[in-house]
Design a protein around this motif. Structure first.
Motif: not given
Length: 474
Positions: A29-31, A57-59, A73-74
């Motif tokens: 989940v990215i966001g 998770v990429v917060s 980061k991704i």
């Protein structure tokens, strides 16, 4: 798209691809993960539905501890993630897809809006950039502007993830996220459940046709429903319908059939809706079942999951009040059904069970109070089941005296008798249960009958249209 570009993108026909879509072993989940933000919403959804795989998770806002493996980061993500959810600004999605491609991500669901749905040159250009990013990165894209996948078996769901967890036989493809959510929730009342569903929004890459082809060939899916605003490959769509409708009913709710609807469709998904008359004619020729409203969609799906025998268009109406039986007899022929008289044999048998005064036995059957007596009620149902002039039964469960609704034991007796009859009968049974008195008892009765396989509807028109549609498919 060149041959070189095609080789970079995972083939949607490969079983491994669909496993990544509907049964991912790992999700990212990215966001933003602060409470009430997009990333947090999908994190919560995975928890609520019970996803068992690995979540990363990429917060993008340092939203605090959310209990998952978190990355800045991704490029820091582990390689080979099956399914990514992007809840980031639209302008940042193409680059994010390219980065995910470097990590070997198979499928990305784009929650973000702000592409073709804007109906601007900039929006369409950004959508094209997103499409090319998927090709360059080898990542297949669901969306943008959508809620993604619903797969209760694997624990993937639309937000908020609070849906029935039962695994059913329905496949649903929707270009509206709200409609996708509403249909999943409706299953709790009508006792039909998803096997797989998808909200796919603008369909920049994976299309209705791709998901339809998969669901047609999925043995776990026995009925397919669609909410459609427009299709990109009409010839392929119709070919798929023709190949499937002999074995699987495909129920279609088409939006954007009026001038106002066409305008709303364009601003919703950026997809151009087609001419209503042309669409309806083509779908019917291909064997699809066309419905006009969301309620009709729900009730038709419910009836299909509960049908038995060989329902045609000849309806037996059983009712406890003369006026509403007459209304039903007037209404059903206007939508294409028949209400023929019962045979003389049936009428003679009915006249021996209920008094002739204050009743009617030709069809509709108005059996007044006597027909609801224990022992008599079952015999009335069995007599109608044997009638040779009718093939589908609509029983109007009107407990027309308010005090009877407070006597739950009597209502429960009637419900149990209907369930027992349904299991033994040769004909499809649909029950009409209007909301006239106690809401609590009404909703309990709706859930009870539907959960036992008896297709139950709030109105005679809803039951009639459902009966028509299952007759058309047969």
């Amino acid at each position: 798209m060149s041959d070189r570009e095609k080789k970079k993108v995972m083939n949607y026909q490969e079983p491994a691809f669909w496993d990544a879509v509907f049964h991912p072993k790992s999700v990212c989940v990215i966001g933003k993960t602060e409470k009430f933000k997009g990333g947090a919403m999908f994190n919560k959804s995975l928890i609520n539905i019970g996803y068992k795989g690995r979540i990363s998770v990429v917060s993008t806002d340092n939203g605090g501890d959310h209990g998952f493996d978190s990355f800045d980061k991704i490029e820091d993500l582990p390689d080979g993630i099956d399914y990514a959810i992007l809840a980031i600004p639209a302008s940042k999605t193409p680059e994010a897809i390219r980065e995910l491609g470097k990590k070997g991500t198979k499928v990305a669901h784009i929650f973000s809006s702000g592409f073709g749905d804007l109906e601007t040159g900039a929006g369409r250009a950004l959508e094209q950039d997103l499409k090319m990013a998927g090709i360059e990165g080898g990542v297949r894209i669901i969306g943008p502007n959508c809620l993604g996948i619903f797969s209760p078996e694997s624990g993937i769901a639309y937000p908020p993830g609070i849906f029935p967890k039962e695994i059913g036989n329905l496949g649903f493809i929707s270009q509206s996220g709200g409609t996708a959510q509403s249909l999943a929730w409706s299953g709790d009342i009508y006792s039909f459940f998803h096997n797989k569903g998808v909200s796919l929004g603008n369909s920049v890459d994976l299309s209705i046709e791709d998901f339809l082809e998969y669901m047609i060939n999925d043995p776990k899916i026995e009925i397919i429903a669609l909410y459609v605003e427009g299709v990109k490959d009409g010839a392929r769509f119709l070919t798929l319908l023709r190949s499937a409708t002999k074995t699987k009913p495909i129920v279609i709710l088409k939006a954007g059939i009026t001038e106002a609807g066409v305008a709303a469709t364009a601003s919703h998904t950026g997809i151009l809706a087609g001419n209503a008359a042309v669409w309806n004619g083509a779908i019917r020729q291909a064997g699809g079942v066309i419905v006009s409203t969301f309620d009709e969609l729900v009730e038709t799906i419910s009836a299909f999951t509960k049908r038995k025998g060989s329902p045609k268009r000849k309806i037996a109406i059983i009712n406890r009040g003369g006026g509403e039986g007459i209304i039903a007899a007037d209404t059903l022929p206007t939508i294409g059904l028949e209400v023929p008289h019962y045979t003389k044999k049936t009428q003679d048998a009915l006249s021996n069970l209920i008094p002739s005064t204050g009743t009617g036995i030709k069809n509709p059957l108005d059996f007044a109070a006597v027909g609801g007596y224990p022992g008599v009620f079952e015999k009335v149902l069995a007599t109608i089941d044997d009638d040779e002039n009718t093939d589908t039964i609509i029983y109007m469960h009107h407990i027309e005296y308010g005090h009877l609704f407070t006597r739950k034991e009597y209502n429960q007796y009637l419900l149990d008798a209907l369930v027992k009859f349904y299991k033994q009968s040769r004909k499809t049974l649909l029950v009409v249960l209007p909301l006239y008195y106690s809401f609590d008892e009404w909703i309990r009765s709706m859930r009870y009958l539907n959960s036992k396989g008896v297709s139950t509807h709030p109105t005679i028109l809803g039951a009639g249209k459902a009966a028509l549609h299952i007759a058309e498919f047969e």
